[in-house]
Design an enzyme around this catalytic site. Structure first.
Site, PDB file in Angstrom:
ATOM      1  N   GLU A 108       5.083   3.617   4.970  1.00 22.71           N
ATOM      2  CA  GLU A 108       4.738   4.994   4.568  1.00 22.71           C
ATOM      3  C   GLU A 108       4.932   5.980   5.721  1.00 22.71           C
ATOM      4  O   GLU A 108       4.384   5.779   6.815  1.00 22.71           O
ATOM      5  CB  GLU A 108       3.276   5.021   4.102  1.00 22.71           C
ATOM      6  CG  GLU A 108       2.862   6.389   3.559  1.00 22.71           C
ATOM      7  CD  GLU A 108       1.438   6.395   2.992  1.00 22.71           C
ATOM      8  OE1 GLU A 108       0.970   5.337   2.491  1.00 22.71           O
ATOM      9  OE2 GLU A 108       0.805   7.455   3.055  1.00 22.71           O
TER      10      GLU A 108
ATOM     11  N   LYS B 238      -8.501   4.572   1.422  1.00 18.82           N
ATOM     12  CA  LYS B 238      -7.076   4.186   1.389  1.00 18.82           C
ATOM     13  C   LYS B 238      -6.396   4.679   2.665  1.00 18.82           C
ATOM     14  O   LYS B 238      -5.594   3.977   3.284  1.00 18.82           O
ATOM     15  CB  LYS B 238      -6.408   4.755   0.137  1.00 18.82           C
ATOM     16  CG  LYS B 238      -4.981   4.304  -0.087  1.00 18.82           C
ATOM     17  CD  LYS B 238      -3.938   5.116   0.653  1.00 18.82           C
ATOM     18  CE  LYS B 238      -2.544   4.623   0.379  1.00 18.82           C
ATOM     19  NZ  LYS B 238      -1.528   5.209   1.259  1.00 18.82           N
TER      20      LYS B 238
ATOM     21  N   ASP C 117      -4.058 -11.288   7.897  1.00 19.06           N
ATOM     22  CA  ASP C 117      -3.990 -11.296   6.437  1.00 19.06           C
ATOM     23  C   ASP C 117      -4.563  -9.975   5.901  1.00 19.06           C
ATOM     24  O   ASP C 117      -5.776  -9.812   5.808  1.00 19.06           O
ATOM     25  CB  ASP C 117      -4.813 -12.501   5.950  1.00 19.06           C
ATOM     26  CG  ASP C 117      -4.816 -12.651   4.446  1.00 19.06           C
ATOM     27  OD1 ASP C 117      -4.447 -11.694   3.747  1.00 19.06           O
ATOM     28  OD2 ASP C 117      -5.202 -13.740   3.974  1.00 19.06           O
TER      29      ASP C 117
ATOM     30  N   HIS D  73       3.522  15.926   5.759  1.00 22.42           N
ATOM     31  CA  HIS D  73       4.027  14.819   4.964  1.00 22.42           C
ATOM     32  C   HIS D  73       5.474  15.082   4.534  1.00 22.42           C
ATOM     33  O   HIS D  73       6.334  14.221   4.641  1.00 22.42           O
ATOM     34  CB  HIS D  73       3.137  14.683   3.728  1.00 22.42           C
ATOM     35  CG  HIS D  73       3.132  13.320   3.174  1.00 22.42           C
ATOM     36  ND1 HIS D  73       2.359  12.319   3.716  1.00 22.42           N
ATOM     37  CD2 HIS D  73       3.801  12.770   2.160  1.00 22.42           C
ATOM     38  CE1 HIS D  73       2.552  11.219   3.040  1.00 22.42           C
ATOM     39  NE2 HIS D  73       3.442  11.465   2.086  1.00 22.42           N
TER      40      HIS D  73
HETATM   41  C1  MEV Z   1      -2.233   8.955   2.084  1.00 26.62           C
HETATM   42  O1  MEV Z   1      -1.595   7.696   2.238  1.00 26.62           O
HETATM   43  C2  MEV Z   1      -3.631   8.894   2.618  1.00 26.62           C
HETATM   44  C3  MEV Z   1      -4.480  10.156   2.372  1.00 26.62           C
HETATM   45  O2  MEV Z   1      -4.489  10.466   0.992  1.00 26.62           O
HETATM   46  C4  MEV Z   1      -5.864   9.803   2.846  1.00 26.62           C
HETATM   47  C5  MEV Z   1      -6.917  10.852   2.511  1.00 26.62           C
HETATM   48  O3  MEV Z   1      -6.756  11.595   1.530  1.00 26.62           O
HETATM   49  O4  MEV Z   1      -7.925  10.870   3.228  1.00 26.62           O
HETATM   50  C6  MEV Z   1      -3.914  11.325   3.109  1.00 26.62           C
END
Ligand code: MEV
Length: 449
Positions: free
Chosen positions: A85, A280, A296, A393
């Site tokens: 990513e 995430k 792992d 991004h």
């Molecule tokens: C993207 O991979 C992760 C984010 O969505 C985490 C977040 O919103 O805190 C940018």
């Protein structure tokens, strides 16, 4: 419809590829060429990869990047990250440089104990089983001596074994719950081997005892397996600084930044929808290092998410507070990791990662990975509550778009330069590329590129 195949695993690699492409691909030559183009040039290294899993056809590359300037517990590190990513490595690097100026990351290992269970069914007198368990307890240690000798020499071994009555939740269900110290190894094989021996010891001892009736002797071992939930193998990483030091000269005052940032953390503490995305982002930082160091990531993911729900509701793995003018931001995560055994001595890139990190022991790796997760979360929240994440991004995404369009280096330079002052969108990137190439539309691109 494709016919099922018997004995696929016994076929040679060449025969496996032939069967797959014959069954599923129209352009067989192209499919074979693609698989082969991802083979390693050195037969020995390819063989190593072939042997990691079963039915290997080729390799699946993941980019391997590095985030420098991490000051963790007084040590300067460049952290290896294997992840597909865009923006993750950039975010980690940015956070690392930010906190380098403010004292860096400080970590504490809270515990390193791992847990495993013999899950079994017993239809009999519970007190009798409990008394008997206490009588034979030392036998669990003596019967596993062959398995534990090396681990004990390294300072680890079996710490504790308890009998757990779970019959209120599931009729006749009991557990032997064992705690282990596995030092610098993740310890899955060690734990599972001990547990399988515990099951045999229990069953044999009950069978040979006069205390139990024939019916009571019918203990059924359901399974012997470690738990990937490791709430007693936990590390805390934190950053802190006086609020005034959060001024970055970007028009957002430190007080306003702290207020927005703290609110974002609070939302992730109370709202599972946001907590999932918040965590995430943390896992972006954690998994990338877990993968690069040959650990792992599925086990780590599972443990972290269970831990996030430990208080009965899924919530943020990070927290922050402001006390006496000091902003403090921290993460607490269960990370059962290994720096010996498993892939660590087999995968050449894993060896490289561990060398890059100065050959950490498991506890030091826990600290590094927790810091990476915290850094990632700090960068994400900082962007989200100020500029939004899309700006950064899309800049990273621009390169992916240009690679898809097979832009030359000079074209990339020109286009990246153009988007320094323009908003990146997929269509704007394609349009700029077409303009520079002198073609009308993307359709004519593929013919002319
Ligand atoms: C993207 O991979 C992760 C984010 O969505 C985490 C977040 O919103 O805190 C940018």
């Amino acid at each position: 419809m494709t016919n099922p195949i018997k004995g696929f695993s016994k076929l040679s690699k060449k025969a496996k590829i032939e069967w797959i492409v014959n069954q599923y691909f129209d352009n067989k030559e192209e499919a074979i060429a693609l698989l082969e183009s991802y083979w390693h040039d050195e037969a020995k290294t390819q063989q190593l990869h072939d042997d990691f899993i079963e039915n290997t056809l080729s390799n699946f590359y993941t980019p391997y990047g590095v985030a420098p300037n991490f000051l963790i517990d007084g040590k300067m590190l460049a952290i290896p990250m294997a992840i597909e990513e865009s923006s993750v490595v950039a975010a980690a690097s940015k956070s690392a440089s930010f906190w380098l100026q403010r004292g860096g990351f400080k970590t504490t290992i809270q515990a390193t104990t791992k847990i495993g269970h013999v899950h079994f069914m017993y239809k009999g007198d519970v007190q009798k089983l409990a008394n008997f368990f206490e009588q034979i307890k030392t036998q669990f240690w003596s019967d596993t001596q062959d398995i534990t000798a090396n681990m004990e020499a390294r300072g680890g071994g079996i710490l504790k074994i308890d009998l757990k009555d779970k019959s209120a939740e599931l009729a006749n269900y009991f557990q032997l719950e064992a705690r282990f110290e596995t030092c610098d190894s993740m310890g899955a094989n060690f734990i599972n081997s001990c547990l399988e021996q515990f099951a045999k010891t229990l069953q044999n001892a009950v069978n040979q005892s006069d205390l139990f009736s024939d019916a009571e002797k019918q203990i059924q071992i359901v399974m012997c397996i470690l738990s990937n939930y490791t709430p007693q193998c936990v590390v805390k990483a934190e950053v802190s600084c006086p609020i005034a030091q959060l001024d970055e000269g970007n028009g957002v005052s430190p007080e306003e930044f702290v207020e927005k940032f703290s609110r974002a953390v609070r939302i992730a503490e109370i709202e599972p929808y946001r907590a999932t995305t918040h965590n995430k982002g943390i896992m972006n930082g954690i998994d990338a290092v877990v993968v690069a160091t040959g650990n792992d990531y599925r086990a780590i993911e599972a443990a972290c998410h269970t831990y996030a729900a430990k208080d009965g509701k899924y919530q943020s793995l990070t927290h922050c507070e402001v006390k006496n003018g000091i902003f403090k931001f921290w993460i607490e995560v269960p990370l059962a990791l290994g720096t010996v055994g498993g892939l660590t001595s087999l995968h050449p890139m894993v060896k490289f990662s561990l060398d890059l990190l100065g050959r950490p022991n498991a506890q030091q790796l826990m600290s590094i990975i927790a810091a990476s997760g915290l850094a990632q979360n700090f960068a994400a929240l900082r962007a989200l509550v100020t500029t939004g994440i899309q700006k950064g991004h899309m800049k990273m995404h621009l390169l992916n778009i240009l690679n898809q369009l097979e832009a030359t280096d000079t074209e990339k330079e020109q286009i990246v330069d153009h988007f320094k002052n323009n908003t990146v969108t997929h269509s704007a990137a394609v349009a700029k590329f077409c303009e520079i190439r002198g073609v009308k539309n993307p359709e004519s691109l593929s013919k002319n590129a």
